[in-house]
Design a protein around this motif. Structure first.
Motif, PDB file in Angstrom:
ATOM      1  N   VAL A  34       0.950  -1.186   0.090  1.00  0.00           N
ATOM      2  CA  VAL A  34       0.026   0.136   0.045  1.00  0.00           C
ATOM      3  C   VAL A  34       0.911   1.189   0.199  1.00  0.00           C
ATOM      4  CG1 VAL A  34      -1.786   1.323   1.332  1.00  0.00           C
ATOM      5  CG2 VAL A  34      -1.850  -1.161   1.354  1.00  0.00           C
ATOM      6  N   GLY A  35       1.197   1.922  -1.138  1.00  0.00           N
ATOM      7  CA  GLY A  35       1.998   3.014  -1.270  1.00  0.00           C
ATOM      8  C   GLY A  35       3.313   2.474  -1.356  1.00  0.00           C
ATOM      9  N   ALA A  36       4.365   3.404  -1.234  1.00  0.00           N
ATOM     10  CA  ALA A  36       5.738   3.097  -1.337  1.00  0.00           C
ATOM     11  C   ALA A  36       6.218   1.940  -0.460  1.00  0.00           C
ATOM     12  CB  ALA A  36       6.590   4.196  -1.211  1.00  0.00           C
ATOM     13  N   ALA A  37       6.781   0.899  -1.211  1.00  0.00           N
ATOM     14  CA  ALA A  37       7.349  -0.282  -0.416  1.00  0.00           C
ATOM     15  C   ALA A  37       8.254   0.172   0.531  1.00  0.00           C
ATOM     16  CB  ALA A  37       7.792  -1.255  -1.247  1.00  0.00           C
ATOM     17  N   THR A  38       9.145   1.086   0.407  1.00  0.00           N
ATOM     18  CA  THR A  38      10.205   1.460   1.326  1.00  0.00           C
ATOM     19  C   THR A  38       9.621   2.155   2.738  1.00  0.00           C
ATOM     20  OG1 THR A  38      10.685   3.397   0.148  1.00  0.00           O
ATOM     21  CG2 THR A  38      12.228   1.590  -0.161  1.00  0.00           C
ATOM     22  N   GLU A  61       3.425 -13.799  -6.790  1.00  0.00           N
ATOM     23  CA  GLU A  61       4.691 -13.403  -7.586  1.00  0.00           C
ATOM     24  C   GLU A  61       5.190 -12.063  -6.602  1.00  0.00           C
ATOM     25  OE1 GLU A  61       6.250 -14.667 -10.055  1.00  0.00           O
ATOM     26  OE2 GLU A  61       4.725 -16.353  -9.983  1.00  0.00           O
ATOM     27  N   LEU A  62       6.458 -12.085  -6.578  1.00  0.00           N
ATOM     28  CA  LEU A  62       7.086 -10.991  -5.770  1.00  0.00           C
ATOM     29  C   LEU A  62       7.737  -9.862  -7.037  1.00  0.00           C
ATOM     30  CD1 LEU A  62       8.200  -9.861  -3.039  1.00  0.00           C
ATOM     31  CD2 LEU A  62      10.171 -10.958  -3.534  1.00  0.00           C
ATOM     32  N   PRO A  63       6.855  -8.742  -7.327  1.00  0.00           N
ATOM     33  CA  PRO A  63       7.358  -7.716  -7.930  1.00  0.00           C
ATOM     34  C   PRO A  63       8.928  -7.507  -8.000  1.00  0.00           C
ATOM     35  CG  PRO A  63       5.203  -7.363  -6.976  1.00  0.00           C
ATOM     36  CD  PRO A  63       5.837  -8.381  -6.312  1.00  0.00           C
ATOM     37  N   GLU A  64       9.508  -6.832  -8.685  1.00  0.00           N
ATOM     38  CA  GLU A  64      10.754  -6.261  -8.817  1.00  0.00           C
ATOM     39  C   GLU A  64      10.887  -5.344  -7.875  1.00  0.00           C
ATOM     40  OE1 GLU A  64      12.535  -5.464 -12.716  1.00  0.00           O
ATOM     41  OE2 GLU A  64      12.121  -7.439 -13.476  1.00  0.00           O
ATOM     42  N   GLU A  65       9.908  -4.327  -7.893  1.00  0.00           N
ATOM     43  CA  GLU A  65      10.215  -3.115  -6.923  1.00  0.00           C
ATOM     44  C   GLU A  65       9.882  -3.577  -5.519  1.00  0.00           C
ATOM     45  OE1 GLU A  65       5.865  -3.102  -8.592  1.00  0.00           O
ATOM     46  OE2 GLU A  65       7.849  -3.881  -9.402  1.00  0.00           O
ATOM     47  N   LEU A  66       9.192  -4.626  -5.054  1.00  0.00           N
ATOM     48  CA  LEU A  66       9.287  -4.998  -3.716  1.00  0.00           C
ATOM     49  C   LEU A  66      10.628  -5.852  -3.511  1.00  0.00           C
ATOM     50  CD1 LEU A  66       5.667  -6.732  -2.794  1.00  0.00           C
ATOM     51  CD2 LEU A  66       6.943  -4.712  -1.966  1.00  0.00           C
ATOM     52  N   GLU A  67      11.074  -6.575  -4.468  1.00  0.00           N
ATOM     53  CA  GLU A  67      12.268  -7.274  -3.823  1.00  0.00           C
ATOM     54  C   GLU A  67      13.661  -6.268  -3.992  1.00  0.00           C
ATOM     55  OE1 GLU A  67      15.458 -10.705  -6.162  1.00  0.00           O
ATOM     56  OE2 GLU A  67      12.961 -10.962  -5.993  1.00  0.00           O
ATOM     57  N   ALA A  68      13.369  -4.966  -4.959  1.00  0.00           N
ATOM     58  CA  ALA A  68      14.490  -4.061  -4.641  1.00  0.00           C
ATOM     59  C   ALA A  68      14.240  -3.576  -3.509  1.00  0.00           C
ATOM     60  CB  ALA A  68      14.367  -3.271  -5.967  1.00  0.00           C
ATOM     61  N   ALA A  69      13.183  -3.374  -2.850  1.00  0.00           N
ATOM     62  CA  ALA A  69      12.988  -2.393  -1.571  1.00  0.00           C
ATOM     63  C   ALA A  69      13.616  -3.094  -0.392  1.00  0.00           C
ATOM     64  CB  ALA A  69      11.436  -2.073  -1.566  1.00  0.00           C
ATOM     65  N   ILE A  70      13.276  -4.525  -0.537  1.00  0.00           N
ATOM     66  CA  ILE A  70      13.741  -5.604   0.583  1.00  0.00           C
ATOM     67  C   ILE A  70      15.349  -5.322   0.617  1.00  0.00           C
ATOM     68  CG2 ILE A  70      13.852  -7.957   1.309  1.00  0.00           C
ATOM     69  CD1 ILE A  70      11.115  -8.229   0.417  1.00  0.00           C
ATOM     70  N   LYS A  71      15.846  -5.622  -0.542  1.00  0.00           N
ATOM     71  CA  LYS A  71      17.236  -5.612  -0.742  1.00  0.00           C
ATOM     72  C   LYS A  71      17.968  -4.176  -0.295  1.00  0.00           C
ATOM     73  CE  LYS A  71      18.807  -7.581  -4.470  1.00  0.00           C
ATOM     74  NZ  LYS A  71      19.199  -7.996  -5.904  1.00  0.00           N
ATOM     75  N   LEU A  72      17.142  -2.996  -0.535  1.00  0.00           N
ATOM     76  CA  LEU A  72      17.681  -1.768  -0.133  1.00  0.00           C
ATOM     77  C   LEU A  72      17.846  -1.706   1.577  1.00  0.00           C
ATOM     78  CD1 LEU A  72      18.514   1.077  -0.841  1.00  0.00           C
ATOM     79  CD2 LEU A  72      16.071   1.672  -0.719  1.00  0.00           C
ATOM     80  N   ASP A  73      16.715  -2.207   2.323  1.00  0.00           N
ATOM     81  CA  ASP A  73      16.492  -1.976   3.791  1.00  0.00           C
ATOM     82  C   ASP A  73      16.775  -3.312   4.565  1.00  0.00           C
ATOM     83  OD1 ASP A  73      16.427   0.974   3.742  1.00  0.00           O
ATOM     84  OD2 ASP A  73      14.319   0.761   3.190  1.00  0.00           O
ATOM     85  N   HIS A  74      17.211  -4.239   3.888  1.00  0.00           N
ATOM     86  CA  HIS A  74      17.105  -5.568   4.555  1.00  0.00           C
ATOM     87  C   HIS A  74      17.809  -5.702   5.915  1.00  0.00           C
ATOM     88  CE1 HIS A  74      21.329  -6.087   2.885  1.00  0.00           C
ATOM     89  NE2 HIS A  74      21.588  -7.037   3.830  1.00  0.00           N
ATOM     90  N   GLU A  75      18.842  -4.671   6.128  1.00  0.00           N
ATOM     91  CA  GLU A  75      19.413  -4.683   7.461  1.00  0.00           C
ATOM     92  C   GLU A  75      18.440  -4.012   8.411  1.00  0.00           C
ATOM     93  OE1 GLU A  75      23.091  -2.624   7.411  1.00  0.00           O
ATOM     94  OE2 GLU A  75      24.183  -4.111   6.137  1.00  0.00           O
ATOM     95  N   LEU A  76      17.334  -3.832   8.352  1.00  0.00           N
ATOM     96  CA  LEU A  76      16.601  -3.204   9.318  1.00  0.00           C
ATOM     97  C   LEU A  76      15.836  -4.162   9.929  1.00  0.00           C
ATOM     98  CD1 LEU A  76      14.638  -0.243   7.587  1.00  0.00           C
ATOM     99  CD2 LEU A  76      16.608  -0.058   9.240  1.00  0.00           C
TER     100      LEU A  76
END
Length: 199
Positions: A34-38, A61-76
Motif C-alpha cells: 500500500v503506497g511506497a514499499a520502502t 509473485e514478488l514484483p521487482e520493486e518489492l524485492e528491490a525495496a527489501i534488498k535496500l533495507d534488509h539490514e533493518l
C-alpha cells in the motif's frame, strides 16, 4: 502493509471495502504494498519477511520493486524481535512455495541476518521435500551447527533435537548408510536399518 491485507467487510451492509485493489491482486496472484514499499518496510521491517511468507503461502509473485525495496533495507530486520521473525519464518518454511521464498530470502540479503548458516542450495533441496518442518530445517542446516542456529532463532527444543538427529545421519549415500559400510540399497533390510536409525 499490502493491498491484500487492506480489505475490510461490513457485516451490516454486506459491502466489501477494498480501497487499494487487493481483491484483484489476489486473483492475479500479485503482491503489492500500500503506497511506497520502502515506507511500509521502514514503518515495520518485519513486513519484508512477511512479504516472502505471503509469497510462499499464497503462491504470489514478488514484483521487482518489492524485492528491490527489501534488498535496500534488509539490514533493518535486525531491529525486529526474534520471536516475530521466528513466527513468520517457520510458516514460510512449510508453505507450498517455500523454495521460491527461500531463494528470494537469499537474493535480498535477509537470509544472512535471519538464518546465516543456511546452505546455499537449501531452496533447491526444499523443493523436493514434503511440508515437514524438521526435514526442511535439516535441509537448510545440514552443513552447519544446527543446535546453535536454531537456538539463535529460539526454535522449540523438541524440534531442534529432531533436526540435529537427522543431520547426524547426513549424508546418506547410495549404500543407504552414512558409515561407509557397503549394503545393497535394494534389500529391504538396508532400508529397515536406515529407518531404525533415523526414525
Amino acid at each position: 502493509d499490502f493491498t491484500i491485507n487492506a480489505i475490510a467487510y461490513d457485516p451490516q451492509t454486506g459491502e466489501l471495502i477494498d480501497p487499494f485493489g487487493g481483491r484483484a491482486d489476489l486473483q492475479a496472484k500479485r503482491l503489492r504494498s500500500v503506497g511506497a514499499a520502502t515506507e511500509r518496510f521502514r514503518e515495520d521491517p518485519l513486513r519484508m519477511l512477511r512479504a516472502l511468507r505471503l509469497m510462499a503461502t499464497l503462491q504470489l509473485e514478488l514484483p521487482e520493486e518489492l524485492e528491490a525495496a527489501i534488498k535496500l533495507d534488509h539490514e533493518l530486520i535486525q531491529t525486529v524481535a526474534v520471536e516475530r521473525i521466528k513466527q513468520e519464518f517457520l510458516v514460510l518454511l512449510v508453505a507450498p512455495d517455500a523454495a521460491k521464498a527461500l531463494a528470494a530470502l537469499q537474493r535480498t540479503g535477509l537470509q544472512t541476518l535471519i538464518f546465516p548458516k543456511m546452505a546455499d542450495d537449501a531452496a533447491a533441496l526444499v523443493a523436493f521435500l514434503p511440508a515437514n518442518l524438521e526435514l526442511r530445517l535439516a535441509a537448510c542446516l545440514r552443513h552447519a551447527n544446527a543446535g546453535s542456529a536454531l537456538n539463535r532463532l529460539r526454535v522449540a527444543r523438541q524440534v531442534a533435537q529432531k533436526v540435529s538427529h537427522l543431520i547426524a545421519h547426513h549424508p546418506i549415500g547410495q549404500s543407504g548408510s552414512n558409515t561407509g559400510k557397503k549394503t545393497n540399497p535394494k534389500q529391504d533390510i538396508a532400508v529397515r536399518r536406515l529407518l531404525k536409525r533415523t526414525g
